[in-house]
Design an enzyme around this catalytic site. Structure first.
Site, PDB file in Angstrom:
ATOM      1  N   LYS A 203     -26.492  40.571   1.785  1.00  0.00           N
ATOM      2  CA  LYS A 203     -27.891  40.639   2.208  1.00  0.00           C
ATOM      3  C   LYS A 203     -28.673  39.351   1.885  1.00  0.00           C
ATOM      4  O   LYS A 203     -28.214  38.514   1.116  1.00  0.00           O
ATOM      5  CB  LYS A 203     -28.566  41.844   1.547  1.00  0.00           C
ATOM      6  CG  LYS A 203     -27.969  43.187   2.009  1.00  0.00           C
ATOM      7  CD  LYS A 203     -28.161  43.410   3.497  1.00  0.00           C
ATOM      8  CE  LYS A 203     -27.835  44.812   3.963  1.00  0.00           C
ATOM      9  NZ  LYS A 203     -26.388  45.056   4.143  1.00  0.00           N
TER      10      LYS A 203
HETATM   11  C1  LIG Z   1     -29.098  49.304   8.013  1.00  0.00           C
HETATM   12  C2  LIG Z   1     -28.513  49.577   6.659  1.00  0.00           C
HETATM   13  N1  LIG Z   1     -28.975  50.609   5.955  1.00  0.00           N
HETATM   14  C3  LIG Z   1     -28.499  50.892   4.721  1.00  0.00           C
HETATM   15  C4  LIG Z   1     -27.508  50.139   4.165  1.00  0.00           C
HETATM   16  C5  LIG Z   1     -26.973  50.517   2.813  1.00  0.00           C
HETATM   17  O1  LIG Z   1     -27.263  49.537   1.868  1.00  0.00           O
HETATM   18  P1  LIG Z   1     -26.588  49.620   0.424  1.00  0.00           P
HETATM   19  O2  LIG Z   1     -25.210  49.106   0.539  1.00  0.00           O
HETATM   20  O3  LIG Z   1     -27.466  48.757  -0.442  1.00  0.00           O
HETATM   21  O4  LIG Z   1     -26.643  51.047   0.009  1.00  0.00           O
HETATM   22  C6  LIG Z   1     -26.987  49.049   4.861  1.00  0.00           C
HETATM   23  C7  LIG Z   1     -25.913  48.245   4.261  1.00  0.00           C
HETATM   24  O5  LIG Z   1     -25.294  47.410   4.794  1.00  0.00           O
HETATM   25  C8  LIG Z   1     -27.492  48.755   6.152  1.00  0.00           C
HETATM   26  O6  LIG Z   1     -27.009  47.739   6.868  1.00  0.00           O
END
Ligand SMILES: Cc1ncc(COP(=O)(O)O)c(C=O)c1O
Length: 404
Positions: A203
């Site tokens: 990210k």
């Molecule tokens: C659109 C979206 N929502 C949620 C997430 C989940 O993030 P995390 O891995 O921090 O839980 C991601 C992860 O890539 C994502 O791309």
């Protein structure tokens, strides 16, 4: 091989090897510098390594950065979304409207609380959830709308928030890609909606794993309790000088807290965001200038009134101008040592959702049609000018070689 006992040589015709860079260009490596390394070492040498003073400082600085009323640091964006839905009291019998063009986490959390995800199709330009289709999908069971700021391009937040207010629904924003993004001048995360950010390794801001939930202070106070076992006092408050050993469990909460080791990285990354963002925009400008004129390539759009976070550079192929499909296009880029990805395999194509809700691929034609022709190119602040040239050269070469 032998034929009638006589050895023969079979020559397999081979396409000439494409020109390619010498080393593989990784799609999205983390941008970890000496400051992050020193901050981690410093935390490890301190008396406190889990949720504590650095996590609190990160919450304060993150909230100030996006202009939020408050922030709650967690161990992922998924945890933030799940905690938000649980805090809103959404559960069995409820429906939550969201998009198929997202990572599975956005939809899994709706299942986690026992509610039904209701998918609606996306807009053809931004691939963000289509507000008109949201209105048509609202039923008496709908409790919330969960929009995703896809690739870092803000959704039509005014329309969605107004619709939610009129229909008495909550809005929980998935801002995994949206650091830092603005809608009509205001940062995503600055408003009252619970908004979840991701600090996953790829990210714009990373803590390896991590997340942040922003929103109104009273909501975040409840969310804080739910995100840590339902306890009314975290360990830092208990063990710090003047703390008390006593705590009450108010409900069976989750174990979603961020550690000070993660927060130490996050604080460094936050301070570098402006520099990171400037470079992301430079890369995007170079890509779009190069691809815009090619009849087989469609660069991403940016609507007026938004500032894109440029988490992803999603290139769409005009398949009618090419003799190959998206998968082969990716293979050709890999052969040229360019790493890519696909965001996303739409949720309704995954076996769990496909089978549970009986979705056909064409149930969401805009999401499905675009999925077949999109790919994400390397986009991160560590790209050198030479790397950018290599990506452009490779993409244009594949497009030219396979043009119809
Ligand atoms: C659109 C979206 N929502 C949620 C997430 C989940 O993030 P995390 O891995 O921090 O839980 C991601 C992860 O890539 C994502 O791309």
């Amino acid at each position: 091989m032998t034929a009638g006992g006589v050895p023969t040589t079979v020559t397999i015709p081979r396409a000439p090897a494409p020109a390619r860079r010498r080393t593989f260009l990784t799609f999205a490596p983390p941008q970890i510098g000496q400051a992050e390394i020193d901050a981690v070492v410093d935390t490890l040498k301190s008396a406190w390594i889990t949720t504590g003073p650095k996590t609190r400082a990160f919450e304060r600085e993150f909230a100030a950065f996006v202009g939020a009323q408050g922030a709650l640091a967690l161990n992922s964006c998924t945890a933030g979304l799940h905690t938000a839905l649980a805090t809103l009291g959404i559960g069995p019998g409820d429906e939550v409207i969201t998009t198929p063009m997202t990572f599975c986490a956005s939809v899994n959390v709706i299942e986690h609380v026992g509610a039904r995800p209701v998918l609606v199709d996306v807009e053809p330009d931004t691939l963000n959830i289509d507000p008109e289709r949201i209105a048509a999908a609202i039923t008496p069971r709908t409790r919330a709308i969960l929009p995703v700021h896809y690739a870092g391009h803000p959704v039509e937040l005014d329309v969605i928030t107004t619709l939610a207010r009129v229909r008495g629904l909550a809005v929980v924003e998935d801002a995994a890609h949206a650091i830092p993004a603005r809608f009509k001048g205001r940062f995503i995360g600055a408003g009252p909606n619970p908004t979840a950010f991701s600090f996953y390794a790829t990210k714009n801001l990373t803590t390896a794993e991590g997340g942040m939930l922003t929103g109104e202070p009273a909501f975040l106070e409840q969310a804080r309790t739910i995100s840590l076992h339902g306890m009314n006092r975290d360990a830092w408050k208990r063990y710090d000088q003047g703390g008390s050993w006593h705590y009450d469990v108010l409900l069976p909460g989750f174990k979603y807290n961020m550690t000070d080791i993660q927060a130490a990285i996050g604080l460094c990354q936050l301070r570098r965001q402006d520099v990171f963002q400037r470079r992301r925009r430079e890369v995007v400008a170079r890509y779009t200038a190069a691809f815009g004129a090619d009849p087989a390539l469609e660069p991403p759009v940016v609507r007026p009134d938004v500032e894109h976070a440029w988490h992803l550079y999603v290139l769409r192929l005009r398949l009618d101008a090419l003799r190959i499909g998206r998968d082969r296009f990716i293979e050709e880029l890999t052969a040229r040592n360019i790493g890519t990805s696909v965001h996303f395999i739409p949720v309704h194509l995954h076996p769990y959702y496909r089978d549970k809700y009986g979705y056909a691929p064409e149930a969401f034609p805009v999401a499905y049609g675009n999925y077949l022709r999109l790919l994400s190119l390397p986009l991160h602040p560590g790209l050198s000018d030479r790397d950018i040239d290599d990506v452009i050269e490779a993409v244009l070469d594949v497009a030219r070689t396979h043009r119809r």
